[in-house]
Design a protein around this motif. Structure first.
Motif, PDB file in Angstrom:
ATOM      1  N   ALA A 183       0.822  -1.205   0.000  1.00  0.00           N
ATOM      2  CA  ALA A 183       0.000   0.000   0.000  1.00  0.00           C
ATOM      3  C   ALA A 183       0.859   1.259   0.000  1.00  0.00           C
ATOM      4  N   GLN A 184       2.202   1.097   0.015  1.00  0.00           N
ATOM      5  CA  GLN A 184       3.106   2.230   0.163  1.00  0.00           C
ATOM      6  C   GLN A 184       3.563   2.774  -1.187  1.00  0.00           C
ATOM      7  N   ALA A 185       4.100   4.007  -1.162  1.00  0.00           N
ATOM      8  CA  ALA A 185       4.505   4.685  -2.392  1.00  0.00           C
ATOM      9  C   ALA A 185       5.961   4.451  -2.754  1.00  0.00           C
ATOM     10  N   THR A 186       6.789   3.988  -1.807  1.00  0.00           N
ATOM     11  CA  THR A 186       8.201   3.720  -2.080  1.00  0.00           C
ATOM     12  C   THR A 186       8.625   2.437  -1.387  1.00  0.00           C
ATOM     13  N   ALA A 187       9.721   1.871  -1.854  1.00  0.00           N
ATOM     14  CA  ALA A 187      10.254   0.673  -1.212  1.00  0.00           C
ATOM     15  C   ALA A 187      10.699   0.967   0.212  1.00  0.00           C
ATOM     16  N   ALA A 188      11.270   2.160   0.446  1.00  0.00           N
ATOM     17  CA  ALA A 188      11.697   2.520   1.801  1.00  0.00           C
ATOM     18  C   ALA A 188      10.512   2.560   2.754  1.00  0.00           C
ATOM     19  N   ASP A 189       9.380   3.119   2.303  1.00  0.00           N
ATOM     20  CA  ASP A 189       8.175   3.129   3.141  1.00  0.00           C
ATOM     21  C   ASP A 189       7.683   1.706   3.385  1.00  0.00           C
ATOM     22  N   ALA A 190       7.747   0.862   2.361  1.00  0.00           N
ATOM     23  CA  ALA A 190       7.317  -0.525   2.516  1.00  0.00           C
ATOM     24  C   ALA A 190       8.190  -1.259   3.525  1.00  0.00           C
ATOM     25  N   VAL A 191       9.494  -1.011   3.480  1.00  0.00           N
ATOM     26  CA  VAL A 191      10.399  -1.638   4.445  1.00  0.00           C
ATOM     27  C   VAL A 191      10.081  -1.165   5.856  1.00  0.00           C
ATOM     28  N   ARG A 192       9.775   0.128   6.007  1.00  0.00           N
ATOM     29  CA  ARG A 192       9.418   0.621   7.342  1.00  0.00           C
ATOM     30  C   ARG A 192       8.179  -0.085   7.881  1.00  0.00           C
ATOM     31  N   VAL A 193       7.224  -0.378   7.011  1.00  0.00           N
ATOM     32  CA  VAL A 193       6.045  -1.138   7.438  1.00  0.00           C
ATOM     33  C   VAL A 193       6.446  -2.529   7.913  1.00  0.00           C
ATOM     34  N   ILE A 194       7.309  -3.188   7.156  1.00  0.00           N
ATOM     35  CA  ILE A 194       7.719  -4.554   7.491  1.00  0.00           C
ATOM     36  C   ILE A 194       8.428  -4.605   8.837  1.00  0.00           C
ATOM     37  N   VAL A 195       9.316  -3.644   9.091  1.00  0.00           N
ATOM     38  CA  VAL A 195      10.137  -3.711  10.313  1.00  0.00           C
ATOM     39  C   VAL A 195       9.465  -3.053  11.504  1.00  0.00           C
ATOM     40  N   SER A 196       8.284  -2.461  11.310  1.00  0.00           N
ATOM     41  CA  SER A 196       7.637  -1.736  12.402  1.00  0.00           C
ATOM     42  C   SER A 196       6.982  -2.650  13.425  1.00  0.00           C
ATOM     43  N   ARG A 197       6.832  -3.920  13.090  1.00  0.00           N
ATOM     44  CA  ARG A 197       6.200  -4.879  13.999  1.00  0.00           C
ATOM     45  C   ARG A 197       7.095  -6.095  14.175  1.00  0.00           C
ATOM     46  N   PRO A 198       7.026  -6.740  15.333  1.00  0.00           N
ATOM     47  CA  PRO A 198       7.810  -7.970  15.519  1.00  0.00           C
ATOM     48  C   PRO A 198       7.377  -9.032  14.517  1.00  0.00           C
ATOM     49  N   ALA A 199       8.340  -9.701  13.928  1.00  0.00           N
ATOM     50  CA  ALA A 199       8.031 -10.748  12.952  1.00  0.00           C
ATOM     51  C   ALA A 199       7.430 -11.957  13.647  1.00  0.00           C
ATOM     52  N   VAL A 200       6.513 -12.632  12.954  1.00  0.00           N
ATOM     53  CA  VAL A 200       5.870 -13.816  13.528  1.00  0.00           C
ATOM     54  C   VAL A 200       6.647 -15.093  13.212  1.00  0.00           C
ATOM     55  N   GLY A 201       7.589 -15.024  12.290  1.00  0.00           N
ATOM     56  CA  GLY A 201       8.384 -16.190  11.908  1.00  0.00           C
ATOM     57  C   GLY A 201       9.441 -15.782  10.910  1.00  0.00           C
ATOM     58  N   GLY A 202      10.093 -16.756  10.298  1.00  0.00           N
ATOM     59  CA  GLY A 202      11.172 -16.467   9.371  1.00  0.00           C
ATOM     60  C   GLY A 202      10.673 -16.118   7.982  1.00  0.00           C
ATOM     61  N   ARG A 203      11.255 -15.058   7.375  1.00  0.00           N
ATOM     62  CA  ARG A 203      10.883 -14.665   6.020  1.00  0.00           C
ATOM     63  C   ARG A 203      11.938 -13.693   5.490  1.00  0.00           C
ATOM     64  N   ALA A 204      12.129 -13.743   4.184  1.00  0.00           N
ATOM     65  CA  ALA A 204      12.986 -12.775   3.505  1.00  0.00           C
ATOM     66  C   ALA A 204      12.158 -12.044   2.466  1.00  0.00           C
ATOM     67  N   TYR A 205      12.160 -10.726   2.515  1.00  0.00           N
ATOM     68  CA  TYR A 205      11.435  -9.890   1.568  1.00  0.00           C
ATOM     69  C   TYR A 205      12.437  -9.218   0.626  1.00  0.00           C
ATOM     70  N   LEU A 206      12.110  -9.178  -0.649  1.00  0.00           N
ATOM     71  CA  LEU A 206      12.887  -8.446  -1.649  1.00  0.00           C
ATOM     72  C   LEU A 206      11.962  -7.404  -2.260  1.00  0.00           C
ATOM     73  N   LEU A 207      12.361  -6.127  -2.157  1.00  0.00           N
ATOM     74  CA  LEU A 207      11.515  -5.035  -2.613  1.00  0.00           C
ATOM     75  C   LEU A 207      12.314  -4.088  -3.499  1.00  0.00           C
ATOM     76  N   ALA A 208      11.605  -3.428  -4.409  1.00  0.00           N
ATOM     77  CA  ALA A 208      12.209  -2.391  -5.240  1.00  0.00           C
ATOM     78  C   ALA A 208      11.122  -1.415  -5.635  1.00  0.00           C
ATOM     79  N   ASP A 209      11.555  -0.243  -6.172  1.00  0.00           N
ATOM     80  CA  ASP A 209      10.556   0.737  -6.595  1.00  0.00           C
ATOM     81  C   ASP A 209      11.002   1.459  -7.852  1.00  0.00           C
ATOM     82  N   ALA A 210      10.116   2.290  -8.371  1.00  0.00           N
ATOM     83  CA  ALA A 210      10.354   2.985  -9.633  1.00  0.00           C
ATOM     84  C   ALA A 210      11.463   4.020  -9.536  1.00  0.00           C
ATOM     85  N   ASN A 211      11.841   4.417  -8.296  1.00  0.00           N
ATOM     86  CA  ASN A 211      12.915   5.381  -8.109  1.00  0.00           C
ATOM     87  C   ASN A 211      14.296   4.732  -8.137  1.00  0.00           C
TER      88      ASN A 211
END
Length: 339
Positions: A183-211
């Motif tokens: 739902a975010q406008a940039t990859a940096a904002d998306a990463v902030r969403v991901i790290v803003s809460r404790p993870a429930v288990g193991g996962r690796a996210y790969l993100l990129a944006d138009a910038n």
């Protein structure tokens, strides 16, 4: 081929539930996460996960719409989206997956072979969400699910890989995390969403944006997130942790038994990605090490196959998705600027 969902979150959910009613009933019946026949027990199990989902704008309304449209209890839909509710070794919706990001003419191109066991692989489809509360988003999703991977109209792409760390805990399920990030406008904002809460288990996210930003995030229930930026835009990930901070919490025996091809696939993808002019589609169709190749085929040694192959061009806001193996399937082309 494309399930188009329009309106606000509740309306999109009801359309999803009504149109995929039979498939949602079948998926609930076959899900080990719902193996207890006791309705009260299932509702109690779902409670903490629903509370976390309700803390994210619109997602609770979407799940309630899915449940109403399909005519199933809300807690069963919640549990379809919270496979982490059972211990890692018993999760039936694990998927192998090879994820890459390459520099394209108009920005990063993020691509993934999304792998799963054959029964889950048969459920995936292309969902397109349009509404006033979210950017238009194309997703690879299963019936009743919020979505596995996707691209939004801002040019934010997200793919991800299972990591077999030892612990799970209640919280915001990873499918809800993915949708909140998309739902975010940039990859940096998306990463902030991901790290803003404790993870429930193991996962690796790969993100990129138009910038031009490209980032990976590895998480586990035992440790804080590890964020890596890739200024050259080339990144590769499979099903083992790269960061020592996360790797120390992996169940190595379970990893070796579940994803024996992970390290080979990562080496092979990195080698192919390093070659000038590499095409994401050719890379994802690679058969070196067959059947435990990047393009995964049935094998007694690893119980997952490639369910879909996805190429997401951030700059062009364009998705190409082939359901099934990319070596045989044709891609559906989706230009989000046209919606």
């Amino acid at each position: 081929m494309i399930l188009e969902l329009t309106g606000d979150a509740g309306q999109r959910g009801r359309q999803h539930g009504a149109r995929l009613r039979e498939q949602i009933h079948a998926r609930i019946a076959g899900a080990v996460v719902l193996e207890t026949p006791d309705t009260a027990a299932r509702a109690a199990l779902a409670g903490p996960w629903l509370a976390a989902i309700d803390s994210v704008d619109h997602l609770g309304a979407e799940l309630r719409g899915i449940a109403a449209g399909a005519g199933v209890p809300l807690h069963d839909v919640v549990l379809l989206n919270a496979f982490e509710a059972v211990e890692t070794a018993r999760q039936v919706e694990l998927g192998g997956c090879t994820a890459i990001s390459l520099a394209g003419p108009s920005g990063p191109v993020v691509a993934q072979n999304w792998d799963a066991n054959p029964s889950l692989a048969a459920t995936v489809a292309i969902h397109l969400h349009r509404g006033p509360d979210i950017p238009t988003t194309v997703l690879l999703a299963s019936p009743g699910g919020l979505g596995w991977i996707g691209l939004n109209a801002h040019g934010v792409a997200l793919v991800n890989n299972d990591l077999l760390t030892r612990s799970v805990r209640p919280g915001l399920p990873s499918q809800a995390v993915r949708r909140a990030a998309l739902a975010q406008a940039t990859a940096a904002d998306a990463v902030r969403v991901i790290v803003s809460r404790p993870a429930v288990g193991g996962r690796a996210y790969l993100l990129a944006d138009a910038n031009g930003a490209t980032m990976t995030v590895e998480v586990s229930a035992e440790a804080g997130p590890v964020v890596t930026r890739h200024p050259g835009r080339t990144a590769v990930h499979t099903n083992h942790a790269v960061s020592p901070t996360i790797a120390v919490h992996e169940d190595r025996d379970l990893l070796a038994a579940t994803y024996p091809s992970s390290r080979f696939r990562m080496r092979r993808a990195a080698d192919l990605a390093s070659r000038p002019g590499t095409s994401p589609r050719i890379l994802l169709a690679d058969h070196a090490g067959y059947p435990l190749s990047i393009c995964r085929h049935p094998s007694d040694r690893e119980q997952t196959v490639t369910a879909a192959s996805v190429v997401l061009d951030c700059g062009r806001r364009h998705a190409a998705i082939a359901l099934g193996n990319p070596c045989t399937g044709s891609h559906v082309e989706i230009n989000l600027t046209a919606w």
